[in-house]
Design a protein around this motif. Sequence first.
Motif, PDB file in Angstrom:
ATOM      1  N   GLY A 153      89.453  71.148  38.643  1.00 21.86           N
ATOM      2  CA  GLY A 153      90.120  72.422  38.874  1.00 21.86           C
ATOM      3  C   GLY A 153      91.617  72.334  38.734  1.00 21.86           C
ATOM      4  O   GLY A 153      92.301  73.340  38.544  1.00 21.86           O
ATOM      5  N   ARG A 154      92.180  71.130  38.803  1.00 20.31           N
ATOM      6  CA  ARG A 154      93.627  70.950  38.652  1.00 20.31           C
ATOM      7  C   ARG A 154      94.016  70.512  37.245  1.00 20.31           C
ATOM      8  O   ARG A 154      95.155  70.198  36.972  1.00 20.31           O
ATOM      9  N   GLY A 155      93.013  70.475  36.379  1.00 20.78           N
ATOM     10  CA  GLY A 155      93.297  70.079  34.994  1.00 20.78           C
ATOM     11  C   GLY A 155      92.425  68.893  34.624  1.00 20.78           C
ATOM     12  O   GLY A 155      92.196  67.989  35.408  1.00 20.78           O
ATOM     13  N   ALA A 156      91.942  68.899  33.419  1.00 20.19           N
ATOM     14  CA  ALA A 156      90.995  67.875  33.005  1.00 20.19           C
ATOM     15  C   ALA A 156      91.595  66.488  33.009  1.00 20.19           C
ATOM     16  O   ALA A 156      90.895  65.502  33.154  1.00 20.19           O
ATOM     17  N   ASP A 157      92.925  66.381  32.861  1.00 19.26           N
ATOM     18  CA  ASP A 157      93.551  65.077  32.775  1.00 19.26           C
ATOM     19  C   ASP A 157      94.238  64.654  34.073  1.00 19.26           C
ATOM     20  O   ASP A 157      94.937  63.648  34.106  1.00 19.26           O
ATOM     21  N   VAL A 158      94.071  65.450  35.124  1.00 20.51           N
ATOM     22  CA  VAL A 158      94.710  65.144  36.399  1.00 20.51           C
ATOM     23  C   VAL A 158      93.719  64.445  37.305  1.00 20.51           C
ATOM     24  O   VAL A 158      92.602  64.902  37.472  1.00 20.51           O
ATOM     25  N   VAL A 159      94.111  63.330  37.875  1.00 19.88           N
ATOM     26  CA  VAL A 159      93.245  62.600  38.802  1.00 19.88           C
ATOM     27  C   VAL A 159      93.683  62.928  40.217  1.00 19.88           C
ATOM     28  O   VAL A 159      94.826  62.715  40.574  1.00 19.88           O
ATOM     29  N   ASP A 160      92.772  63.466  41.006  1.00 18.31           N
ATOM     30  CA  ASP A 160      93.047  63.795  42.403  1.00 18.31           C
ATOM     31  C   ASP A 160      92.864  62.536  43.234  1.00 18.31           C
ATOM     32  O   ASP A 160      91.759  62.059  43.425  1.00 18.31           O
ATOM     33  N   ALA A 161      93.951  61.994  43.727  1.00 22.00           N
ATOM     34  CA  ALA A 161      93.876  60.742  44.472  1.00 22.00           C
ATOM     35  C   ALA A 161      93.134  60.886  45.775  1.00 22.00           C
ATOM     36  O   ALA A 161      92.620  59.915  46.315  1.00 22.00           O
ATOM     37  N   ASP A 162      93.073  62.106  46.297  1.00 27.94           N
ATOM     38  CA  ASP A 162      92.407  62.311  47.573  1.00 27.94           C
ATOM     39  C   ASP A 162      90.936  62.630  47.411  1.00 27.94           C
ATOM     40  O   ASP A 162      90.238  62.857  48.390  1.00 27.94           O
ATOM     41  N   ALA A 163      90.429  62.717  46.182  1.00 30.31           N
ATOM     42  CA  ALA A 163      89.043  63.125  45.995  1.00 30.31           C
ATOM     43  C   ALA A 163      88.051  62.057  46.386  1.00 30.31           C
ATOM     44  O   ALA A 163      86.893  62.340  46.614  1.00 30.31           O
ATOM     45  N   THR A 164      88.498  60.803  46.470  1.00 36.54           N
ATOM     46  CA  THR A 164      87.562  59.730  46.758  1.00 36.54           C
ATOM     47  C   THR A 164      87.471  59.385  48.241  1.00 36.54           C
ATOM     48  O   THR A 164      86.637  58.599  48.631  1.00 36.54           O
ATOM     49  N   ASP A 165      88.364  59.940  49.082  1.00 40.73           N
ATOM     50  CA  ASP A 165      88.298  59.618  50.497  1.00 40.73           C
ATOM     51  C   ASP A 165      87.777  60.806  51.286  1.00 40.73           C
ATOM     52  O   ASP A 165      87.417  61.829  50.727  1.00 40.73           O
ATOM     53  N   ALA A 166      87.742  60.649  52.598  1.00 40.77           N
ATOM     54  CA  ALA A 166      87.195  61.693  53.452  1.00 40.77           C
ATOM     55  C   ALA A 166      88.173  62.818  53.695  1.00 40.77           C
ATOM     56  O   ALA A 166      87.809  63.816  54.316  1.00 40.77           O
ATOM     57  N   GLY A 167      89.399  62.704  53.225  1.00 41.99           N
ATOM     58  CA  GLY A 167      90.386  63.750  53.432  1.00 41.99           C
ATOM     59  C   GLY A 167      91.134  63.565  54.741  1.00 41.99           C
ATOM     60  O   GLY A 167      90.721  62.830  55.634  1.00 41.99           O
ATOM     61  N   GLU A 168      92.253  64.254  54.850  1.00 43.51           N
ATOM     62  CA  GLU A 168      93.063  64.180  56.059  1.00 43.51           C
ATOM     63  C   GLU A 168      92.568  65.204  57.075  1.00 43.51           C
ATOM     64  O   GLU A 168      92.503  66.402  56.787  1.00 43.51           O
ATOM     65  N   PRO A 169      92.184  64.783  58.281  1.00 40.99           N
ATOM     66  CA  PRO A 169      91.703  65.744  59.282  1.00 40.99           C
ATOM     67  C   PRO A 169      92.835  66.624  59.797  1.00 40.99           C
ATOM     68  O   PRO A 169      93.899  66.146  60.145  1.00 40.99           O
ATOM     69  N   LEU A 170      92.596  67.927  59.826  1.00 37.13           N
ATOM     70  CA  LEU A 170      93.573  68.883  60.338  1.00 37.13           C
ATOM     71  C   LEU A 170      93.144  69.495  61.665  1.00 37.13           C
ATOM     72  O   LEU A 170      93.984  69.817  62.499  1.00 37.13           O
TER      73      LEU A 170
END
Length: 503
Positions: A153-170
């Motif tokens: 969704g952020r672009g085919a060539d953009v790697v989301d560094a946070d996509a592989t972890d559980a995310g930051e709890p808010l």
Amino acid sequence: MTTTPEPPPAAGERRLHPWSWLFVLIGSLRQFLLPLAVLLVYGGRREENYQLVVAGVAVVVLALVSVWRYFTYRYRADGDSLFIRSGLLERSLRQVPFSRIHNVELRQTLLHRLFGVAEVKLESAGGTKPEAQMRVLRLDDALALERLIRHRGRGADVVDADATDAGEPLLALSTAEIVRLGLISNRGMIVVGAAFALSWQVLPEDAYKPAFNLARREVFGYAEHFNGSWSSTALAVAGVVLLALALVRAFSVLLALTRYHGFELREHGRRLTVERGLLARVRSSVSRRRIQAWTLREGILHRLFGRRSLGIDTAGSQVGDGEQAQRDPPELAPIATPDACDALLRHLLDGADWPPADWRPLHPRAWQRLLVGDAVFAALLAAGLCWYLGPWGLLGLLWLPWGWLLATRHARLSGYRVDAKLVAVREGWWSRHWRFAEIDKLQALQLRQSPLDRRFGMASLWLDTAGAGAMSPPLRMRYLPEAEARRLHDTLAHELSRRPLRW
């Protein structure tokens, strides 16, 4: 929903889960369960048997359609889009760009969890129903698709560094907080009222008479046990009412525990994910830039517990035919302390000044304008009561002091704030809300004046964003001095004309 499998390959079509036809069939049969149960219980033994035959034929047809759907439904991710192919006689190929998908929802009922599957809904800004509804996928396929959308969704060539972890709890809700939420909400009363209204329409007319007669005998019999005075009868009736209210509140707590158990709000880069549910587990994901407006709510019970709730509108949260009344976006904070809500807003609004310190007041005579509606209601109430009760009906005018209190408090606590980033409005006294949006998300504005507004020398400014929900209060600045309202209208119109719309 805790695993993070690898996304499906870009090429190659995938089918639904082999048991998907069963879940489609169950979902289709839900709307027939209550009428069928009534038919079985109250239907005739012979003359209405044909209705059962028709119902059986309908079930068989639905089963065949569900199996047909499984064999004809395909999806594949290719490049920057998701392609969905369906139909046998009338075939369709639907292309949904990842960048247009605003909300991703994964839903697991108890039956889904037993089979290890999930239902996936993909929503965009333009439709009144989901762009795609996949019933059902294997859980790892559903999670992989969600991760792929978050990445692509952020672009085919953009790697989301946070996509592989559980995310930051808010935010996470404890059981105690969920119990407070159940005590505050009226969900139990709404469900009970809806069930009663539905059963009143479906069941025979005399179905409730035995229950009402039994309740009346029990209440008056209890009162007669204490000499049968009017005070004893009143106490007995009050006790029954209080018991009913307590049971409804307990039901609200049970519903809250079922709906919000394990509630967690996490941040994956620029995307927010909410996961909740005890029996039915729901995982919703929305991009931060898709949020169109925000709503803080604080009712009288919220203030008693020192809590608020925070909700959002997204571009995909409109009302749709055939869908639920409103496809709710993720609830960021169903319940939280005011400080926690303010801290969450400052984080998500990228340094915006929240809460505003200098709210602008309404017109000095705004309380008089607000009192007009209560005065008309009091007059009509008194007239109606006088028709039945004679002079005693004038007691209906006692509504005026209460209306005056509401109007003065409302006008004193209401206000607005406009800065370089946000447009914010606060309204209400008994039940309060704060409604605000980024100026870059505004789509249109209107200057409104009723005849009464012109008489009082005031005007109102109404603002529109994409995807305002049916249950959200409007974003409006009511009862401002006319000159101030026109100045604000011109200023915001100039800003909207020169700024690009971000949604």
